[in-house]
Design an enzyme around this catalytic site. Structure first.
Site, PDB file in Angstrom:
ATOM      1  N   ASN A   9       0.886  -1.161   0.000  1.00  0.00           N
ATOM      2  CA  ASN A   9       0.000   0.000   0.000  1.00  0.00           C
ATOM      3  C   ASN A   9       0.923   1.210   0.000  1.00  0.00           C
ATOM      4  OD1 ASN A   9      -1.783   2.062   0.442  1.00  0.00           O
ATOM      5  ND2 ASN A   9      -2.385   1.423   2.514  1.00  0.00           N
ATOM      6  N   HIS A  94      -9.396   1.599   4.769  1.00  0.00           N
ATOM      7  CA  HIS A  94      -8.131   1.704   5.502  1.00  0.00           C
ATOM      8  C   HIS A  94      -8.319   2.635   6.704  1.00  0.00           C
ATOM      9  CE1 HIS A  94      -3.991   2.591   6.495  1.00  0.00           C
ATOM     10  NE2 HIS A  94      -3.679   1.486   5.853  1.00  0.00           N
ATOM     11  N   GLU A 164      -5.450  -4.704  10.416  1.00  0.00           N
ATOM     12  CA  GLU A 164      -4.421  -3.707  10.671  1.00  0.00           C
ATOM     13  C   GLU A 164      -4.703  -3.004  11.996  1.00  0.00           C
ATOM     14  OE1 GLU A 164      -2.432  -2.655   6.631  1.00  0.00           O
ATOM     15  OE2 GLU A 164      -3.867  -1.114   7.165  1.00  0.00           O
ATOM     16  N   GLY A 231       2.907  -1.237   4.209  1.00  0.00           N
ATOM     17  CA  GLY A 231       3.007   0.196   3.934  1.00  0.00           C
ATOM     18  C   GLY A 231       4.447   0.582   3.640  1.00  0.00           C
TER      19      GLY A 231
HETATM   20  P1  13P Z   1       3.119   0.306   7.639  1.00  0.00           P
HETATM   21  O1  13P Z   1       3.598  -1.012   7.059  1.00  0.00           O
HETATM   22  O2  13P Z   1       3.872   1.482   7.132  1.00  0.00           O
HETATM   23  O3  13P Z   1       2.998   0.247   9.127  1.00  0.00           O
HETATM   24  O4  13P Z   1       1.619   0.500   7.068  1.00  0.00           O
HETATM   25  C1  13P Z   1       0.728  -0.531   7.179  1.00  0.00           C
HETATM   26  C2  13P Z   1      -0.481  -0.178   6.415  1.00  0.00           C
HETATM   27  O5  13P Z   1      -1.221   0.706   6.801  1.00  0.00           O
HETATM   28  C3  13P Z   1      -0.744  -0.899   5.166  1.00  0.00           C
HETATM   29  O6  13P Z   1      -2.007  -0.608   4.681  1.00  0.00           O
END
Ligand code: 13P
Length: 247
Positions: A9, A94, A164, A231
């Protein structure tokens, strides 16, 4: 029986130039992956990234999708616009959309049904905040997100869920393997109650939140964790290490 699925993402990062350069570098590194691979990118980058990923096993996804077929929705993107570029996935709900843009479970539901009706796989994000976890209401929060978000879905196997925990996103604070497994197993059980236990076994559930090249193996070894929504680490070559978690 569930094929692992690692998706990036990009959020509001990268440009057409830096994104295409990264895909060019990633492509040979992920070519022999045993999992499905996707990068969900800002809408404006979709045409160029689709072109950059042509002939590779990297699928390009969107970071959102609107529920209306067309109309007066300034700034939004429709299913038809995405389909024109062969987009197969769309992230929905999200926590950043929920937190900064007033996304509700009802909107998540409308977007999810629209994606499914258009042959786009929704990656539906759920997860609790730190306050909710510490308050002992994680399961209650997930129940509501799943009950409303997945309402009227006919074939839940066509959906990907991304668990998440909000407190783990971009914070460097990953859920432990056990915490992630326990909560994802709960999500699967809940989906089993809403739909049917057999259907729940077919649903790919990803973990997301500071997943990186180092902690991916432990997370992916958990029985209910089928993938990752990545992310920060999807903005660099670490993404290839995560995709190759089983090697
Ligand atoms: P990070 O991997 O940067 O913590 O983000 C996770 C995320 O929100 C993926 O959608």
């Amino acid at each position: 029986m569930r094929k692992p699925f690692i998706a990036g993402n990009w959020k509001m990062n990268m440009t057409a130039a830096t994104g295409a350069a990264l895909i060019k570098e990633l492509a040979p590194l992920v070519a022999n992956a045993n999992c499905d691979v996707a990068l969900c990118v800002p809408a404006i980058l979709i045409p160029a990234m689709t072109e950059a990923a042509k002939g590779t096993n990297i699928k390009i996804g969107a970071e959102n999708i609107h529920w209306a077929a067309s109309g007066a929705y300034t700034g939004e993107i429709s299913a038809d616009m995405l389909k024109e570029y062969g987009v197969e996935y769309a992230i929905i709900g999200h926590s950043e959309r929920r937190q900064y843009f007033g996304e509700t479970d009802e909107m998540v539901n409308k977007r999810t049904l629209t994606a499914l009706a258009n042959g786009i796989t929704p990656i539906v994000c759920v997860g609790e905040t730190l306050e909710e976890r510490e308050g002992g209401v994680t399961e209650k929060v997930l129940d509501k997100q799943l009950e409303i978000g997945l309402k009227d879905v006919e074939d839940v196997a066509k959906i990907v869920i991304a668990y998440e925990p909000v407190w783990a996103i971009g914070t460097g604070k990953t859920a432990t393997d056990e915490q992630a497994q326990e909560t994802i197993a709960y999500i699967r059980k809940k989906i089993g109650e809403i739909f049917c236990p057999k259907c729940a076994e077919k649903v790919v559930i990803q973990y997301g939140g500071s997943m990186n090249a180092k902690n991916c193996k432990g997370l992916m070894a958990q029985p209910d964790i089928d993938g990752g929504l990545i992310g920060g680490a999807s903005l660099k070559l670490d993404f290839a290490t995560i995709v190759n978690f089983d090697k």
